[in-house]
Design a protein around this motif. Sequence first.
Motif, PDB file in Angstrom:
ATOM      1  N   THR A   5     -81.159  33.318   1.264  1.00  0.00           N
ATOM      2  CA  THR A   5     -79.716  33.122   1.202  1.00  0.00           C
ATOM      3  C   THR A   5     -78.978  34.428   1.486  1.00  0.00           C
ATOM      4  OG1 THR A   5     -80.027  31.384  -0.450  1.00  0.00           O
ATOM      5  CG2 THR A   5     -77.820  32.296  -0.238  1.00  0.00           C
ATOM      6  N   LEU A   6     -79.458  35.523   0.881  1.00  0.00           N
ATOM      7  CA  LEU A   6     -78.802  36.817   1.059  1.00  0.00           C
ATOM      8  C   LEU A   6     -78.836  37.269   2.513  1.00  0.00           C
ATOM      9  CD1 LEU A   6     -80.139  38.693  -2.105  1.00  0.00           C
ATOM     10  CD2 LEU A   6     -77.855  37.734  -1.759  1.00  0.00           C
ATOM     11  N   SER A  46     -76.496  35.159   4.594  1.00  0.00           N
ATOM     12  CA  SER A  46     -75.103  35.515   4.303  1.00  0.00           C
ATOM     13  C   SER A  46     -74.706  36.788   5.032  1.00  0.00           C
ATOM     14  CB  SER A  46     -74.905  35.692   2.796  1.00  0.00           C
ATOM     15  OG  SER A  46     -75.126  34.486   2.107  1.00  0.00           O
ATOM     16  N   ARG A  47     -75.600  37.795   4.993  1.00  0.00           N
ATOM     17  CA  ARG A  47     -75.299  39.068   5.644  1.00  0.00           C
ATOM     18  C   ARG A  47     -75.330  38.945   7.168  1.00  0.00           C
ATOM     19  NH1 ARG A  47     -78.850  43.019   1.573  1.00  0.00           N
ATOM     20  NH2 ARG A  47     -77.761  42.359  -0.334  1.00  0.00           N
ATOM     21  N   ALA A  99     -72.286  30.896   7.858  1.00  0.00           N
ATOM     22  CA  ALA A  99     -71.443  30.264   6.848  1.00  0.00           C
ATOM     23  C   ALA A  99     -72.236  29.269   6.011  1.00  0.00           C
ATOM     24  CB  ALA A  99     -70.274  29.556   7.538  1.00  0.00           C
ATOM     25  N   ALA A 101     -74.290  29.710   3.593  1.00  0.00           N
ATOM     26  CA  ALA A 101     -75.701  30.076   3.485  1.00  0.00           C
ATOM     27  C   ALA A 101     -76.338  29.478   2.235  1.00  0.00           C
ATOM     28  CB  ALA A 101     -75.854  31.597   3.482  1.00  0.00           C
ATOM     29  N   ALA A 102     -75.611  29.528   1.112  1.00  0.00           N
ATOM     30  CA  ALA A 102     -76.166  29.008  -0.137  1.00  0.00           C
ATOM     31  C   ALA A 102     -76.399  27.506  -0.044  1.00  0.00           C
ATOM     32  CB  ALA A 102     -75.241  29.334  -1.310  1.00  0.00           C
TER      33      ALA A 102
END
Length: 529
Positions: free
Chosen positions: A309-310, A313-314, A318, A320-321
């Motif tokens: 997820t991290l 996200s980086r 969009a 991501a979670a």
Amino acid sequence: MTPPSGTFVEIKPDGTAQQGSSLASGADRASGEATNELKRGLSSRHLQMIAIGGAIGTGLFVASGSTISQAGPGGALVAYALVGLMVFLLMQSLGEMSARIPVAGSFQSFATRFVSPSFGFAIGWNYWFNWAITVAAELVAAGIIMDFWLPGVPGWVWAGIFLLVLTGLNALSAKSFGESEFWLSLIKVGAVVLFLVAGVLMIFGILGDNSPGLSNWENRDDVFHGGWVSIISVFMVAGFSFQGTELVGVAAGEAKNPRREVPKAIRTVFWRIMLFYIGAIFIIGCLIPFTDPSLLASGEADIATSPFTLVFSRAGIAFAAALMNAVILTAILSAGNSGLYASTRMLYAMAHDGMAPKIFGRTNARGVPVPALLATAAVGLFGFLSAIVGQGAAYSWLLNMSGLCGFIVWVGIAVSHYRFRRGFLAQGNKVSDLPYKATLFPIGPLLAFTLLILVIAGQNYEAVLAGRSMEVLSSYIGLPVFIVLWLAHRRITKSKVVPLLEMDLTAPKDLEDEPRGGNPSLTALRSSR
């Protein structure tokens, strides 16, 4: 006197002979009457995805970050590489036996035939228990995942719905299980491939902002944080992550052309799994410092801080979670689906070997062992209900026991293969006669056996050194249970170790008389189903 074509002569335990038919009668075929036999409905792509899907789950998507936090990126890579070597050796062993004798009981049947009936009895019940409890655990996890989107709905509602869905898929046919597992595994594979591509682009600064490059690998103390002690502790976690790769051995009993497809699956799938794990660990180690507290997350409830997820996200992806939440739900349902299938087939095989009640050896007209399926689903139902009503401690003990059972089964595979090859040669056969050969024999099974003993002994060495007796008992309870099953069966049945010259090396009737490469007519018939 030669029996008519399509018949066989069965020698009963009392020495009398009985003639039977190896083909279903026209009336039976017309009526679709169940013959209590499985049907070979799994194709090559089903086998490959079953093998891949068995090893990709929350261990990779969530817990991989905690291994880097504990041992550093280099330590985690070494641990997963060592476990990968061990699994490679085990898959070679399992592939050699499964390609020669593709039966649903797989390692339970191999342990019975090549070691002793008592050893096979203990292996079979341990494996059934392992996956039956895992199904319950996955149902609990599925309820947790659904809380991400619908927090107002109780988790037990989703667990019940998913149990009904998985049981329904398994009740249709082996092909329906294989098809559902193919698509569930394909989603997981797609997520991993997307992660690897995005990660490489981020490392080279093409995607995202402020790429750290390889700076996280420059300090040796950080790369191998904690030294060998940490690597050994991560070794245990990595072992749990790889559990499920042996599912291809169980599925071989319902594969359309197992002597061709089982070796193909084992040869190609292992390297893909290693690429996924080693590649993911390397990318996480590059993009997230091992000191990042988010890497400590290790449970299904930690989706927002999952390393996948991290990274997504980086990378600017969009939602991501939500994306990873959907992928992990898929992984959980895949594990539950495979667990229900594997434990059902194991119970069916044990019933045919006289190690479980005969009712579990019955199948319907589609070749599905429905009584065994319902019994296993009932354990899943009991498991998630016990967790929900507050029996948390008891449920944790069951999970600890089942986790160790998986390693014990792997030990059984190594021991069975060592004796299988010796018995195969002792009975006048040649290695060249095997459809698939484990190239590193005898080093392979011996080395795998040694590594597994270390894994089992080191399950919770910290608790042992600290003298925390209850924690030690919880971690190792599966081992004495296995030994008690083995010795109790041996005492009651007086069974002995099977002599090499008396080992049963016969394959299922539909394969035994085929010429090398398979019967073209039979293969064409199966492919048309």
